[in-house]
Design an enzyme around this catalytic site. Structure first.
Site, PDB file in Angstrom:
ATOM      1  CB  SER A 117      -0.961  -0.050   1.199  1.00 13.01           C
ATOM      2  OG  SER A 117      -1.979   0.900   1.085  1.00 13.01           O
ATOM      3  CE  LYS A 140      -5.223  -2.208   0.628  1.00 14.83           C
ATOM      4  NZ  LYS A 140      -5.290  -0.750   0.367  1.00 14.83           N
TER       5      LYS A 140
END
Length: 422
Positions: A319, A344
């Site tokens: 992320s 992600k």
């Protein structure tokens, strides 16, 4: 006298009937009011998703039709409404878009501010197997101390199979009172990637203070190397990074190793701010919304240091960590050493609802400065170095850490086994 008594009796009966009528009317009105409140609550959630969700096609379905399917249900309680909302959101087939009940929403807010309780795991449903997978344990957390690793699959919680459970249901089963225990049944990938090891881990829940940065200044030959391990992008991360960099600069650091291994991400803005401390100028990241509109986030000359930099990554780098790693790599600010990141590439926004619950909604996807979509792919490092066996936290950033040693070689220009950038 008898006639008078009869009149009074009929009068009392009449008054009771009127009172009873008002009672039923009042009860009916209250029921209608409660029903309308629950409808309004569900509609509010539907509207937030309708105006902000990243996929304008809503997983190949008519989102207005979905609303009609749920709005006509009878809701006897807020729990009924929560259940309907979860069912409605499940049609999006997006585990990151979810309802958070008040206690869970508060816990998430506390986590991003720097403290939480529980076992200390970041989890995700990993495709295509739909297994509950550990992104990374929080450093120093009970799960970390118990030996849970990135990429471990959680197949059972206290002997309850996780198959069919949502992320929030799994997280809720792992929560509990400080000092209580929870047993996780794990599948751990074998080194040859040809199977899994089965094991059980018993974890004692505790309070978790999330320290975003652990740093030390290492003397390596004739160089002072600032080793910075960034554990999470919480509310303290950017301020702590700025203090650390300025302190190391004043102490004569001339090289840096930024360790993002096991960093599951966190606040998008924290990732941007930290990237700008390293990148003199250039694009940090692009976000792409539901309409395909791109927005770029730039670095504009506020870098704290221009000293040589290497970034360490692994499968737990996810992320916001991938935003930072991708920005540093593709702006030629740093080389990446380690293994491929988690992958992600979606951005969520949190919305607080009227009863204290929350709604996490995927609002955009991001692309690296060279427009690579890393979702479910990850970022390939410039220098791939596998850890053949686990190392302890104390060994990280030392000569007993093979990836750190490789980073030093890259900084010296002596590491030759380079791979092409993705």
């Amino acid at each position: 006298m008898i006639k008078q008594r009869r009149i009074w009796s009929w009068l009392v009966i009449g008054l009771m009937a009127i009172a009873l009528q008002f009672f039923w009317i009042g009860g009916a009105n209250a029921a209608v009011t409660d029903y309308l409140q629950e409808q309004k609550f569900l509609t509010n959630v539907w509207q937030i998703v309708n105006r902000s969700y990243v996929d304008s096609d809503f997983n190949h379905q008519n989102w207005y039709k979905v609303r009609r399917q749920f709005i006509n249900r009878k809701f006897n309680s807020r729990e009924d409404t929560y259940a309907a909302i979860r069912e409605m959101l499940a049609t999006l087939d997006d585990p990151f878009t979810r309802l958070l009940e008040p206690d869970k929403f508060k816990s998430m807010q506390t986590s991003t501010s720097g403290e939480l309780t529980g076992v200390g795991l970041q989890i995700v449903v990993d495709e295509p197997d739909n297994k509950v997978t550990v992104i990374a344990p929080i450093e120093g957390s009970p799960a970390d101390v118990a030996g849970v690793r990135s990429r471990d699959r959680i197949v059972g919680i206290d002997n309850i199979p996780t198959k069919g459970l949502s992320l929030d249901e799994c997280a809720n089963r792992m929560r509990g009172a400080i000092g209580s225990e929870v047993k996780l049944s794990l599948e751990r990938p074998l080194a040859d990637s040809k199977g899994f090891e089965q094991l059980d881990v018993v974890i004692k829940r505790d309070r978790i203070a999330v320290t975003p940065i652990i740093a030390k200044l290492n003397q390596e030959e004739n160089h002072k190397v600032g080793y910075i391990r960034l554990n999470q992008f919480n509310g303290n991360a950017s301020a702590d990074m700025e203090k650390t960099l300025k302190k190391f600069q004043s102490q004569g650091a001339d090289r840096y190793v930024l360790d993002l291994r096991g960093n599951p991400g966190g606040l998008f803005d924290a990732g941007l701010q930290i990237a700008r401390m390293w990148i003199p100028e250039g694009t940090v990241v692009y976000t792409v919304d539901r309409h395909g509109v791109q927005e770029s986030f730039e670095a504009k000359g506020d870098a704290i240091t221009k000293a040589p930099l290497v970034v360490l990554t692994d499968g737990g780098t996810a992320s916001a960590s991938e935003i930072l790693a991708g920005a540093l790599q593709e702006n030629d600010r740093a080389q990446l050493v380690g293994t491929t990141t988690f992958g992600k590439g979606l951005i969520q926004s949190l919305y607080e609802l009227e009863d204290g619950s929350g709604l996490a909604v995927t609002i955009a996807k991001y692309e690296t400065p060279k427009h690579h979509n890393i979702h479910k792919r990850g970022i390939i490092p410039d220098v791939e170095v596998e850890l053949t066996q686990p190392i302890t936290r104390k060994q990280l950033g030392t000569k007993e850490d093979p990836q750190y040693v490789a980073a030093l070689s890259v900084l010296d220009g002596t590491y030759k086994s380079m791979v092409a950038k993705s």
